[in-house]
Enzyme design. Sequence first.
Site, mmCIF file in Angstrom:
data_model
loop_
_atom_site.group_PDB
_atom_site.id
_atom_site.type_symbol
_atom_site.label_atom_id
_atom_site.label_comp_id
_atom_site.label_asym_id
_atom_site.label_seq_id
_atom_site.Cartn_x
_atom_site.Cartn_y
_atom_site.Cartn_z
ATOM 1 N N ASN A 198 -10.825 -2.446 -4.825
ATOM 2 C CA ASN A 198 -10.082 -1.529 -5.712
ATOM 3 C C ASN A 198 -10.722 -1.458 -7.102
ATOM 4 O O ASN A 198 -10.518 -0.491 -7.843
ATOM 5 C CB ASN A 198 -8.621 -1.966 -5.885
ATOM 6 C CG ASN A 198 -7.761 -1.819 -4.651
ATOM 7 O OD1 ASN A 198 -6.784 -2.551 -4.468
ATOM 8 N ND2 ASN A 198 -8.101 -0.875 -3.772
ATOM 9 N N ASP B 83 0.829 -1.212 0.000
ATOM 10 C CA ASP B 83 0.000 0.000 0.000
ATOM 11 C C ASP B 83 0.867 1.267 0.000
ATOM 12 O O ASP B 83 1.953 1.281 0.560
ATOM 13 C CB ASP B 83 -0.914 -0.022 1.234
ATOM 14 C CG ASP B 83 -2.009 1.029 1.146
ATOM 15 O OD1 ASP B 83 -2.351 1.450 0.020
ATOM 16 O OD2 ASP B 83 -2.524 1.433 2.205
HETATM 17 C C1 IPE Z 1 -5.133 -2.512 0.128
HETATM 18 O O1 IPE Z 1 -4.894 -1.167 -0.102
HETATM 19 C C2 IPE Z 1 -5.155 -3.266 -1.182
HETATM 20 C C3 IPE Z 1 -3.872 -3.387 -1.854
HETATM 21 C C4 IPE Z 1 -2.702 -3.000 -1.391
HETATM 22 C C5 IPE Z 1 -3.900 -4.031 -3.136
HETATM 23 P P1 IPE Z 1 -6.080 -0.100 -0.213
HETATM 24 O O2 IPE Z 1 -5.443 1.183 -0.498
HETATM 25 O O3 IPE Z 1 -7.101 -0.586 -1.156
HETATM 26 O O4 IPE Z 1 -6.677 -0.155 1.259
HETATM 27 P P2 IPE Z 1 -7.606 0.881 2.021
HETATM 28 O O5 IPE Z 1 -8.666 1.330 1.049
HETATM 29 O O6 IPE Z 1 -6.733 2.027 2.431
HETATM 30 O O7 IPE Z 1 -8.128 0.138 3.187
HETATM 31 C C1 IPE Z 2 -1.622 0.300 -3.349
HETATM 32 O O1 IPE Z 2 -1.410 1.661 -3.425
HETATM 33 C C2 IPE Z 2 -1.824 -0.342 -4.699
HETATM 34 C C3 IPE Z 2 -3.228 -0.612 -5.026
HETATM 35 C C4 IPE Z 2 -4.213 -0.619 -4.193
HETATM 36 C C5 IPE Z 2 -3.526 -0.908 -6.415
HETATM 37 P P1 IPE Z 2 -2.618 2.692 -3.426
HETATM 38 O O2 IPE Z 2 -3.054 2.920 -4.821
HETATM 39 O O3 IPE Z 2 -3.691 2.254 -2.493
HETATM 40 O O4 IPE Z 2 -1.891 3.970 -2.865
HETATM 41 P P2 IPE Z 2 -2.442 4.975 -1.770
HETATM 42 O O5 IPE Z 2 -2.830 4.154 -0.571
HETATM 43 O O6 IPE Z 2 -3.602 5.675 -2.392
HETATM 44 O O7 IPE Z 2 -1.282 5.850 -1.484
HETATM 45 MG MG MG Z 3 -4.015 2.542 -0.482
#
Ligand code: IPE
Ligand code: IPE
Ligand code: MG
Length: 232
Positions: free
Chosen positions: A63, A15
Amino acid sequence: MKTIRLPVHVAFIMDGNGRWATRRLRPRAYGHKMGVQNMFRICGHAFHLGVRIVTVFALSAENLSRPQAELDELYELFRTFFDKKKEKLLELNAKIHVIGDLAALPEDVQASMHALEAETAGITSALLNICVGYGARQDVLQAVNKAVALGRFVDDASFHALLLTAGVPDPDFIIRTGNERRLSNFLLYQAAYAELYFSSKMWPEFSRRDLEKALVDYAARSRRFGNVGGKE
Ligand code: IPE
Ligand code: IPE
Ligand code: MG
């Protein structure tokens, strides 16, 4: 060098890609690109250190409701690394297993993921599970529905066998980057006794050294599984 007690199975919630990029005045897609590069670096190092199984959370079921433009950029990255530049994944010398509901992905991306699974199916020394369109609750529910359809009661072992992670030992250690302290619907059933580690680093900046620090932290923990502590 004295070796430490390593987890067999390490899972990463990768993340923080978007925030890492935004803080550098770059588009979120740049963060995802650097995130994928770091995935290769960190998975390679984990295997090099002796971890046998690595699971990465690349895209959650939730996502899939992100803006289509961001999803398209992610699919383009998948397209690159499962097809055009697949040698990067092959260099890890691990069996590749894609876990999740791939139905939302473009068909050519699904096909290249299946092709890479087939190409690496014979590798037994290391396993890399890539969770895409994955949600733990969704997985538990499909497993329950399968058991109901079969008219079977399940126990822990037979339930495990119905999950998308069938045959894979539970994660010993779950590392989440991005400065959040939650599981976000990742491996909920399998994480019952996983050790959890939260890093304030964003995923693209989580380094090999950060992984080593996390593994040293893991080695110092006492896993009691509900029992009383033995001698350390
Ligand atoms: C968790 O990250 C999913 C992945 C790293 C693929 P998110 O960014 O989706 O999680 P939340 O929304 O902050 O809980
Ligand atoms: C994790 O990074 C990767 C995916 C969930 C695809 P994020 O896209 O959630 O990045 P932040 O949390 O918005 O910084
Ligand atoms: Mg994230």
